[in-house]
Design an enzyme around this catalytic site. Structure first.
Site, PDB file in Angstrom:
ATOM      1  N   SER A 278       0.855  -1.177   0.000  1.00 35.12           N
ATOM      2  CA  SER A 278       0.000   0.000   0.000  1.00 35.12           C
ATOM      3  C   SER A 278       0.896   1.233   0.000  1.00 35.12           C
ATOM      4  O   SER A 278       1.954   1.237   0.622  1.00 35.12           O
ATOM      5  CB  SER A 278      -0.876  -0.033   1.257  1.00 35.12           C
ATOM      6  OG  SER A 278      -1.230   1.273   1.632  1.00 35.12           O
ATOM      7  N   GLU A 291      -6.846 -10.266  -6.891  1.00 32.46           N
ATOM      8  CA  GLU A 291      -7.996  -9.364  -7.091  1.00 32.46           C
ATOM      9  C   GLU A 291      -8.172  -9.017  -8.567  1.00 32.46           C
ATOM     10  O   GLU A 291      -9.286  -8.933  -9.083  1.00 32.46           O
ATOM     11  CB  GLU A 291      -7.818  -8.087  -6.267  1.00 32.46           C
ATOM     12  CG  GLU A 291      -7.976  -8.340  -4.777  1.00 32.46           C
ATOM     13  CD  GLU A 291      -7.551  -7.131  -3.957  1.00 32.46           C
ATOM     14  OE1 GLU A 291      -8.350  -6.685  -3.132  1.00 32.46           O
ATOM     15  OE2 GLU A 291      -6.427  -6.644  -4.130  1.00 32.46           O
TER      16      GLU A 291
END
Ligand code: ARG
Length: 461
Positions: A278, A291
């Site tokens: 992140s 994802e």
């Protein structure tokens, strides 16, 4: 710029906006090798039937090979004024050979040509995806060895249900991807049919020999109706559908692993090389690849939907709409190929967090169904046994115990037929050994399945 197809009926040049709007060479250039192979087969057939001379044929073949080399070297200029890959190559041929080059398009239309090229491309694309699916299956099979001692909870409704061998879990995916491979295999009989020679719409009055072309290009059959042949895009739909189902399978798997690799589940550690970080939260290890595999499935399904809409309501035979078949088809192929390329190393390199998985096996009463079946074997009707086990689970919950720690007295208060032997089938490991039905998770059944798949994936059975 040479525009070989602009016929004498036109006395004005094409509007620039039309040139930009109608071109497909920006994306169908990808078909160049198939276009050239098809043209070589066509030229040799024309020579064989006397429609062009052997000498012209030899010049055409040689020039086509040079053009292929030029494209492969990156030296070929694809100009949108040539509209599509077929005209780009033909224009280059005419630039080299003049009138001899102008003979290649004898008894041929771009309508039968493009369908032939695209079928040849799809043939290779199908084999490419099949090879990747095979590698993925092999990766799952390897895991059955590596994880031979691991038991995991199986879920229904995403609620822990019954214990299964990890190997059984891996085998489930081998089955799914096998069906995908069979789907690819079965579309070949509709795909491998030669349209070339059906002309623009009605065939040709020239004495061609389609069998020669069929053999040269390795098609199994010859399309027998010129109207149908040039308009048929069923093979595009079939392949797109097969790709969409593969994407669906990958998406389900990705979702499962996203969940299993969360801190909350903690079953799996994904390989760090395939995780991302992140930009703001330094502690994060994110499963972005999984994802995106899940997310890209929507594109593949969107492409299938686009293609179904594209052919909906088209009158016979060729309509220019069909040019729009290529971007979604190519995109589905590229997307699913890329997903498979990443799924394989993730399957190989992910690790079970055995302690977390074991802890989850302890709770959740995964042996309850086995206990019910044990009672059935004692002669108790299924519904009665089902109710009794429910009561036993309630009792165990009250005491915060797993079933295998529930005192015999408590058991007998609810089901008098039970004795000390019941403890031999309680607990995930014991419960698992009691399974015996074909296709179940018992160690013997799983070992049989592994042996079968080892043979099938090696190509020996
Ligand atoms: N580029 C076209 C396609 O991909 C083939 C050309 C057929 N054009 C025509 N005007 N008949 O479908």
């Amino acid at each position: 710029m040479t525009t070989p197809s602009r016929s004498g009926v036109f006395d004005v040049a094409t509007d620039d906006r039309v040139v930009k709007f109608t071109e497909s060479v920006s994306f169908d250039r990808r078909l160049y090798a198939y276009d050239i192979e098809g043209s070589i087969a066509h030229a040799q057939m024309l020579a064989k039937t006397g429609l062009i001379s052997a000498d012209d044929c030899q010049k055409i073949v040689q020039s086509l090979q040079e053009i292929r080399h030029e494209i492969e070297q990156g030296n070929f200029i694809f100009a949108i004024e040539n509209e599509d890959i077929h005209m780009a190559i033909e224009a280059a041929l005419i630039d080299r050979l003049g009138d001899v080059g102008r003979k290649l398009h004898t008894a041929r239309s771009r309508n039968d040509q493009v369908s032939t090229d695209l079928r040849m491309w799809t043939r290779d694309a199908t084999a490419n995806i099949d090879a990747k699916l095979h590698s993925l299956q092999c990766a799952f099979l390897e895991r059955t060895d590596q994880d031979a001692d691991i038991i995991v909870p199986a879920y229904t409704h995403l609620q822990r249900a019954q214990p299964v061998l990890a190997a059984h879990y891996w085998l489930a995916y081998i089955e799914k991807f096998q069906r995908d491979r069979e789907r690819l295999e079965s579309l070949k009989q509709r795909l491998n049919v030669l349209p070339l020679g059906t002309g623009a719409v009605a065939g040709t009055s020239l004495p061609i020999d389609r069998e020669v072309v069929r053999q040269h290009l390795g098609f199994d059959q010859i399309a027998c109706n010129s109207l149908d042949a040039s308009s048929d895009r069923d093979f595009v739909l079939d392949f797109s559908y097969a790709l969409a189902v593969i994407a669906e399978h990958l998406s389900g798997w990705a979702e499962e692993w996203i969940v299993w690799s969360t801190n909350e589940f903690g079953y799996l550690s994904l390989p760090r090389e395939f995780c991302t970080c992140s930009s703001m939260m330094p502690q994060k290890i994110n499963p972005d690849v999984l994802e995106l595999i899940r997310g890209k499935t929507s594109r593949v399904i969107g492409n299938l939907t686009s293609l179904l809409m594209l052919v909906k309501g088209l009158p016979l035979a060729y309509n220019r709409d069909l040019q729009e078949d290529k971007p979604p088809l190519f995109d589905s192929f590229d997307t699913v190929g890329a997903c498979l390329d990443l799924a394989i190393p993730i399957v190989v390199q992910s690790q079970w967090n055995a302690d977390n998985v074991r802890a989850k096996l302890e709770g959740g009463y995964l042996d309850a169904t086995t206990l019910m079946e044990y009672m059935i074997k004692l002669g108790i009707p299924q519904r009665t046994a089902h109710h009794a086990v429910g009561q036993l689970v309630g009792k165990a919950m009250e005491q915060q115990l797993p079933l295998r720690k529930l005192p015999l007295q408590d058991m007998q208060n609810i089901c008098a037929e039970l004795d000390q032997n019941v403890y031999q089938i309680l607990g995930a490991e014991n419960a698992l050994k009691t399974f015996c039905s074909l296709g179940s998770t018992s160690p013997d059944e799983v070992a049989k399945q592994i042996a079968t798949w080892r043979g099938r994936l090696d190509g020996t059975t």
